[in-house]
Scaffold this motif. Structure first.
Motif, PDB file in Angstrom:
ATOM      1  N   THR A   1      -0.456  -9.963  -5.211  1.00  0.00           N
ATOM      2  CA  THR A   1      -1.537  -9.212  -4.426  1.00  0.00           C
ATOM      3  C   THR A   1      -1.652  -7.778  -5.192  1.00  0.00           C
ATOM      4  O   THR A   1      -0.659  -7.511  -5.901  1.00  0.00           O
TER       5      THR A   1
ATOM      6  N   GLU B   1       1.402  -5.541  -4.545  1.00  0.00           N
ATOM      7  CA  GLU B   1       2.457  -6.007  -5.329  1.00  0.00           C
ATOM      8  C   GLU B   1       2.548  -5.406  -6.842  1.00  0.00           C
ATOM      9  O   GLU B   1       3.235  -4.952  -7.416  1.00  0.00           O
TER      10      GLU B   1
ATOM     11  N   ASN C   1      -6.036 -14.552   0.561  1.00  0.00           N
ATOM     12  CA  ASN C   1      -4.536 -14.825   0.558  1.00  0.00           C
ATOM     13  C   ASN C   1      -4.283 -15.465   1.923  1.00  0.00           C
ATOM     14  O   ASN C   1      -4.296 -14.928   2.969  1.00  0.00           O
TER      15      ASN C   1
ATOM     16  N   ASN D   1      -1.634 -15.802   3.505  1.00  0.00           N
ATOM     17  CA  ASN D   1      -0.561 -15.189   4.392  1.00  0.00           C
ATOM     18  C   ASN D   1      -1.408 -13.926   4.897  1.00  0.00           C
ATOM     19  O   ASN D   1      -0.370 -13.283   5.659  1.00  0.00           O
ATOM     20  N   ASP D   2      -2.318 -13.506   4.347  1.00  0.00           N
ATOM     21  CA  ASP D   2      -2.738 -12.382   4.994  1.00  0.00           C
ATOM     22  C   ASP D   2      -4.545 -12.553   5.205  1.00  0.00           C
ATOM     23  O   ASP D   2      -5.001 -12.404   3.964  1.00  0.00           O
ATOM     24  N   LYS D   3      -4.925 -12.495   6.197  1.00  0.00           N
ATOM     25  CA  LYS D   3      -6.390 -12.936   6.240  1.00  0.00           C
ATOM     26  C   LYS D   3      -7.352 -11.842   5.726  1.00  0.00           C
ATOM     27  O   LYS D   3      -8.456 -12.066   5.209  1.00  0.00           O
ATOM     28  N   ARG D   4      -7.027 -10.618   5.616  1.00  0.00           N
ATOM     29  CA  ARG D   4      -7.542  -9.466   4.887  1.00  0.00           C
ATOM     30  C   ARG D   4      -7.368  -9.476   3.568  1.00  0.00           C
ATOM     31  O   ARG D   4      -8.068  -8.451   2.937  1.00  0.00           O
ATOM     32  N   GLY D   5      -6.466  -9.884   3.295  1.00  0.00           N
ATOM     33  CA  GLY D   5      -5.718  -9.751   1.792  1.00  0.00           C
ATOM     34  C   GLY D   5      -6.241 -10.648   0.843  1.00  0.00           C
ATOM     35  O   GLY D   5      -6.900 -11.869   1.105  1.00  0.00           O
TER      36      GLY D   5
END
Length: 144
Positions: free
Chosen positions: A56, A59, A89, A91-95
């Protein structure tokens, strides 16, 4: 009265030396990589992504210790060159996740081959093998 730079050097002389060595390393990297139209900063970003496969932006920001805004602009430039891609992503709909494209992975390998031992040898040419080992040992002790 001393100027600010002198005060900083008096307080943290080792920090100044480390900074100067880092600048020399980046200048050498830029020299080696300029035929490939890659900067030292771009190379560091590409290598950091390569090490994680998918990462990400947050990260990556932590790994590189850079400002998120500056990193986003760098990622935009790397995407324009076709060296990275942004993926959703899961694990993160916005990411997003950042991943090297096949061209980016190939470029990393080419850069590695181009720079290889040459950079290390250039940086340590005035040191003995024992001094290089001691320097590496001491720098690792400074890091957490």
């Amino acid at each position: 009265m001393k100027n600010t730079g002198d005060l900083f050097n008096d307080i943290i002389p080792l920090g100044r030396l480390i900074h100067m060595v880092n600048q020399k390393k980046d200048r050498l990297l830029n020299d080696y990589l300029s035929p490939l139209d890659v900067t030292a900063t771009q190379f560091k970003v590409l290598c950091s992504i390569r090490c994680e496969v998918c990462i990400t932006p947050v990260e990556l920001k932590k790994v590189l210790s850079v400002d998120l805004g500056a990193l986003t602009r760098m990622l935009d430039r790397l995407a324009c060159k076709g060296w990275i891609e942004r993926l959703p992503n899961p694990n993160d709909k916005r990411g997003v996740l950042i991943k090297l494209t096949p061209e980016g992975a190939s470029l990393c390998e080419t850069c590695y081959q181009l720079v290889g031992q040459n950079l290390h040898q250039e940086l340590t040419k005035n040191l003995t093998a024992e001094e290089v080992a001691t320097l590496e040992y001491l720098l690792k002790k400074v890091l957490p």
